[in-house]
Design a protein around this motif. Structure first.
Motif, short mmCIF file in Angstrom:
data_model
loop_
_atom_site.label_atom_id
_atom_site.label_comp_id
_atom_site.label_asym_id
_atom_site.label_seq_id
_atom_site.Cartn_x
_atom_site.Cartn_y
_atom_site.Cartn_z
N ASP A 1 2.78 10.56 -14.35
CA ASP A 1 2.82 11.99 -14.12
C ASP A 1 4.07 12.59 -14.79
N PRO B 1 -0.51 -2.72 -0.63
CA PRO B 1 -1.14 -4.02 -0.52
C PRO B 1 -1.04 -4.76 -1.86
N PRO C 1 -0.03 3.33 -7.29
CA PRO C 1 -1.06 3.20 -6.24
C PRO C 1 -1.69 1.80 -6.20
N ALA C 2 -2.23 1.47 -5.01
CA ALA C 2 -2.77 0.14 -4.76
C ALA C 2 -3.80 -0.31 -5.79
N LEU D 1 -1.26 -4.22 -13.12
CA LEU D 1 0.14 -4.05 -13.54
C LEU D 1 0.91 -5.36 -13.39
N GLN E 1 0.48 11.13 6.39
CA GLN E 1 -0.19 11.23 5.11
C GLN E 1 -1.59 10.62 5.17
N GLY F 1 6.46 7.79 -7.13
CA GLY F 1 5.91 8.83 -6.25
C GLY F 1 6.60 8.83 -4.90
N VAL G 1 6.75 13.92 -12.44
CA VAL G 1 7.56 12.87 -11.81
C VAL G 1 8.60 12.39 -12.83
N ARG H 1 -4.59 9.33 3.31
CA ARG H 1 -4.85 8.86 1.95
C ARG H 1 -6.34 8.86 1.66
#
Ligand SMILES: NC(=O)c1ccc[n+]([C@@H]2O[C@H](COP(=O)([O-])OP(=O)(O)OC[C@H]3O[C@@H](n4cnc5c(N)ncnc54)[C@H](O)[C@@H]3O)[C@@H](O)[C@H]2O)c1
Length: 334
Positions: free
Chosen positions: A37, A95, A72-73, A79, A156, A12, A40, A158
């Motif tokens: 996505d 983070p 994303p966090a 993951l 941005q 992203g 993407v 969030r």
């Protein structure tokens, strides 16, 4: 030596920078990219026709030697655990995780499986931060009194992270790295002006056992774009301004001295206004330095400069700060 086969998970707004940078590394190749996505995936496939593009993590894991997690966090810990289970070293974007529990689970799994994991603390690879750390360690600044950081802009907004978790990892990791220490107490105040429950502005204070006080102002609702850190020592003071294109570090030979002999009490403290020195800092992109280092971690067994312990430490500060935020700024001990 063969080139390391790298995979990027999440391409992203920020992950695309990883993709671009990996594609330029001399010792690695961009072997696979995984993103949920389809749009993407289409973009990446168009830009990097020889790279395998997939929506499935297992598909990526089967093809690569090591992984960069830039999704994303909320997905980081899970993951990372999947990468470790597959025996693939990984670099986890900041983070590192959204709770100490999750961060520690990743650290444990990395130790048990002996799979190196790096925390994506980008600023510890900034050449100006490296120089600043050397100044602190060599005692050039004298005893460090306090430091404060400013990370604000109109940018941005969030919904899944507040300003503390989005910006805070940078300044917290930088402070811990520079001081080579962890805070004993933190306090944070903030406000959600744009979305309920998501703080747009956070003022965070960290206290260290050495007496050092560190303050950080974080906001995406500010008229200025500032990326600045000021370190005040007994001998010298330094300002690191990352918005300056070239002269990022200024060392002020300024301070307040206590002459050995003095007449009246008023003369006991003498202001010293010395020179300002601007060191030449190599023009190295921190992301390229971070990824070059990660290749050496994954391929050659080099120890990560920001490892799982650093990841856990920073998350511990952010979690304590979150408790303090909820309690209206009451200090929380670590
Ligand atoms: N180090 C830095 O300076 C820096 C700067 C910005 C963002 N970040 C961090 O990078 C991470 C990503 O931020 P962003 O701004 O690129 O977010 P983003 O929402 O723009 O992109 C995230 C991408 O991940 C994909 N994705 C979501 N879940 C996935 C999954 N399970 N598997 C594979 N792909 C998945 C999404 O489709 C999306 O394309 C965040 O943790 C953010 O804090 C770091």
């Amino acid at each position: 030596m063969s080139r390391l086969k790298l995979g990027v998970v999440g391409a992203g707004a920020w992950g695309r920078n990883h993709v671009r940078t990996v594609a330029t590394l001399p010792d690695a190749e961009l072997t696979a990219v995984c993103d949920r996505d389809p749009k993407v995936r289409e973009r990446v496939a168009r830009q990097y026709p020889v790279t395998h593009v997939t929506g499935e993590l297992v598909d990526l894991l089967a093809r690569v030697d090591a992984v960069i997690v830039a999704a994303p966090a909320t997905t980081h810990a899970q993951l990372a655990l999947q990468c470790i289970a597959a025996g693939k070293p990984c670099l986890v974007e900041k983070p590192f995780a959204l709770s100490v529990r999750d961060a520690e689970a990743v650290a444990r799994s990395s130790a048990e499986r002996k799979v190196p994991v790096a925390a994506g603390h980008l600023l510890v690879f900034h050449p100006a931060v490296e120089r600043l750390r050397a100044l602190v360690r060599q005692g050039e600044l004298g005893k460090i009194f306090y430091l404060y950081g400013l990370r604000v802009n109109l940018g941005q907004v969030r919904a899944d992270e507040n300003a503390l978790w989005s910006f805070g990892p940078h300044d917290v990791s930088m402070a811990l790295y520079l001081l080579d220490d962890q805070p004993i107490r933190v306090a944070a105040q903030g406000r959600s002006y744009l979305q309920p429950g998501v703080e747009d502005v956070v003022f965070l204070t960290m206290e260290f056992a050495s007496g050092v006080l560190a303050h950080v102002q974080l906001s995406w609702l500010d008229p200025h774009k500032e990326r600045k850190l000021t370190v005040v020592g007994a001998k010298k003071m330094v300002v690191f301004d990352d918005m300056e294109p070239r002269e990022k570090l200024r060392i002020y030979d300024k301070g307040v001295d206590r002459p050995p002999e003095y007449g009246s009490y008023g003369e006991s403290l003498a202001i010293r206004e010395g020179d300002i020195f601007i060191p030449k800092i190599p023009n190295i992109e921190p992301l390229a330095a971070e990824l070059g280092h990660f290749v050496r971690v994954a391929r050659d067994g080099e120890a990560p400069r920001a490892d799982v312990t650093d990841g856990v430490r920073v998350v511990r500060v952010l979690e304590a700060a979150t408790r303090s935020l909820a309690a209206g700024g009451t200090p929380v001990s670590l």
